[in-house]
Design an enzyme around this catalytic site. Structure first.
Site, PDB file in Angstrom:
ATOM      1  N   GLU A  32      36.159  55.161  31.120  1.00 44.87           N
ATOM      2  CA  GLU A  32      36.960  54.538  30.066  1.00 44.87           C
ATOM      3  C   GLU A  32      38.066  53.676  30.672  1.00 44.87           C
ATOM      4  OE1 GLU A  32      39.646  55.988  26.206  1.00 44.87           O
ATOM      5  OE2 GLU A  32      39.115  57.407  27.797  1.00 44.87           O
ATOM      6  N   CYS A  61      35.610  59.192  25.600  1.00 44.06           N
ATOM      7  CA  CYS A  61      36.624  60.229  25.610  1.00 44.06           C
ATOM      8  C   CYS A  61      36.260  61.353  24.637  1.00 44.06           C
ATOM      9  CB  CYS A  61      37.992  59.633  25.296  1.00 44.06           C
ATOM     10  SG  CYS A  61      39.369  60.731  25.748  1.00 44.06           S
ATOM     11  N   LYS A 119      34.391  52.165  20.476  1.00 44.07           N
ATOM     12  CA  LYS A 119      34.757  53.532  20.112  1.00 44.07           C
ATOM     13  C   LYS A 119      35.035  53.630  18.618  1.00 44.07           C
ATOM     14  CE  LYS A 119      37.842  57.316  21.481  1.00 44.07           C
ATOM     15  NZ  LYS A 119      38.968  57.722  22.336  1.00 44.07           N
TER      16      LYS A 119
END
Length: 550
Positions: A302, A413, A363
């Site tokens: 990330e 994440c 995301k």
């Protein structure tokens, strides 16, 4: 002369009386100690936080299933026989506040150490968040006392249903933050074969049912061994079930193996977004690793490149695109994308031969205060100094990255915390992922138990869906997890390095993947609500008892 009576502020006892905490329903110090210790034990069961050798199955960083059941047993034992709604709500609220503070205390590091928020305010924010989320559990415990039937088995079922509903509320409301759900404690345990059938929340329900039945049996001498014996038989039967990795229908052929390089830059979090230090280090190190990798796939974590492509040094992004425009190698790279006009996203860019434009995954499930600012809380984020604080959301169920016969499904994440969202990609079996790819940077939380907790979350997703999960992270754990949830290779945390290995893609559909892709978590909501409604209907037919009194 006329004397006016001076107004006085309410006393603390009066305030406590007003919210239901009166001498009549006061908790004893022993009760408070029990629920606080049980709540902390529940948090420790997800990943044992003490760096000691293995003791009674409690290895550092590993889940401890029996401890999670014991924690709920202690809570259920305090609730059983309690005739006060208020007392039960206090017990549940104190248990959950301790549980949640001990689960995500490491938020202090992101807010204070890296965000610059004053330590007292950071502590207050964590306790306030835990206490707010604990309201779900307080309501669940209070309502359990209100509706609990006399029969042990039925009472245990109602407790488990209310506990399940409280956990689901934590998933659903206020963007969702179900970190530390009890089912993760069983990723190594006897209940793990059920994960591919009922998912982590189904395991939570089962654990709560067993804990409550044991607690209530011990309080009923005449019948205590019958439920215990039944649970032993049930546990033995569940332990022999086929793994959830077994697919529905005819076995599907495995799509082969993929050689991978997973990068762990170990860029210090306090330097990661600083142009003179962390940014320069990241660009140099990841650039070199991406150029020199020999495997079929390279994955960078990330925001491995902490700048937008248009902000990178001249020719940097173009050189990466050229590097993977030919040959037989591809890359998935964590990088922010977008512009001032269209907004920004926390994304993964995919580069491969024969592809005119980079693949893009944005995301979807953003972190409050870190990646978006909830309405009315901009003042709070302005107290901290955290970059990249307001992103746009991607869609649920975005397309996979097709490469070498594999369908690679990125998630960023803590998105792997939401199995129901990952499950959306399994609605069409022909397009279902063969490998999950998690890219993370949890360096925000230091070298803490958060790293181990996140690993157990990823392992649970692998078991639920019968898919391997490869993880590339900034500080760890960078690992390869097989479709049974076992870590096969890894890089030590807080070291820089490249993990080179092979991952076996999988196909087919587990029972959990089948129903969660179609109905989300509604079957579990329905289970909990039906049990509660049935108990409520039965309670309404009984003579009324004032359970709101002590």
């Amino acid at each position: 002369m006329i004397h006016h009576k001076a107004a006085s502020l309410p006393t603390l006892p009066a305030l406590l009386e007003h919210i239901g905490y009166s001498p009549r329903n006061r908790l004893t110090p022993l009760q408070i100690a029990i629920v606080f210790m049980a709540g902390a034990g529940h948090a420790a069961s997800i990943a044992w936080p003490f760096p000691f050798g293995s003791v009674l199955g409690m290895a550092p960083g590993q889940p401890v299933g029996w401890l999670q059941v014991l924690a709920l047993l202690l809570l259920a034992g305090q609730l059983d026989g309690c005739r006060s709604f208020k007392r039960a709500a206090w017990l549940g609220g104190l248990f959950a506040t301790a549980m949640l503070c001990a689960t995500f205390w490491w938020l202090f590091i992101s807010m204070h150490t890296y965000g610059g928020l004053a330590a007292p305010l950071a502590l207050l924010a964590i306790v306030a968040l835990a206490a707010f989320l604990a309201l779900y559990y307080a309501a669940a415990c209070g309502l359990f006392v209100l509706l609990a039937p006399a029969n042990i088995a039925q009472r245990a079922l109602v407790f488990a249903a209310f506990w399940l509903l409280a956990e689901l509320a934590r998933v659903r409301f206020f963007t969702g933050f179900p970190w530390g759900v009890g089912g993760y404690a069983h990723v190594n345990g006897w209940a793990r074969p059920l994960a591919g059938w009922v998912g982590v929340h189904g395991l939570t329900f089962l654990a709560a049912l067993i804990a409550a039945a044991l607690a209530m049996s011990l309080r009923a001498p005449r019948t205590r061994w019958l439920p215990v014996l039944g649970l032993v038989v049930l546990s033995a039967a569940l332990a022999r079930l086929p793994s959830g990795a077994v697919s529905i229908g005819a076995p599907a052929p495995a799509p082969g193996t993929l050689s991978v390089t997973l990068l762990q830059g170990n860029i210090p979090q306090n330097e990661k977004f600083e142009s003179g230090t962390g940014v320069a280090t990241a660009l140099a190190w990841y650039g070199e690793q991406l150029r020199n990798a020999k495997t079929t796939l390279v994955v960078a974590p990330e925001t491995a490149l902490p700048l937008l492509p248009q902000q990178l040094p001249d020719g940097y992004w173009q050189a990466l695109q050229s590097r993977f425009a030919g040959g037989e190698q591809a890359a998935l790279i964590g990088v922010p994308l977008g512009s001032y006009d269209e907004g920004y996203t926390n994304s993964v860019a995919g580069l491969k031969p024969g592809q005119p434009e980079p693949y893009r995954y944005d995301k979807h499930h953003l972190v409050p205060f870190g990646e978006f600012i909830p309405t009315g809380f901009r003042w709070f984020t302005q107290l901290m100094h955290i970059p990249l604080g307001d992103f746009n959301r991607g869609a649920v169920g975005q397309a996979s990255f097709d490469w070498q016969g594999q369908r690679l499904a990125p998630n960023i994440c803590y998105e792997d915390l939401f199995g129901e969202e990952l499950g959306a990609r399994f609605a069409d079996a022909a397009l279902a992922p063969t490998i999950f790819v998690n890219v993370s940077n949890i360096g925000w939380f230091g070298n803490t138990i958060a790293i181990d907790q996140h690993l157990q979350i990823s392992r649970m997703r692998a078991i639920e869906f019968g898919r391997p999960m490869i993880r590339a992270t900034n500080t760890g754990p960078t690992v390869i997890i097989d479709h049974r949830g076992q870590v096969t290779q890894g890089v030590p945390r807080y070291t820089g390095g490249a993990l080179v290995g092979e991952v076996q893609g999988r196909s087919g559909t587990t029972p959990y993947a089948w129903w969660v892709s179609r109905y989300g978590l509604w079957p579990l909501w329905a289970l909990g609500l039906m049990v509660v409604a049935g108990s409520g209907f039965a309670a309404a037919r009984k003579p009324r008892v004032n359970v709101f009194a002590a």
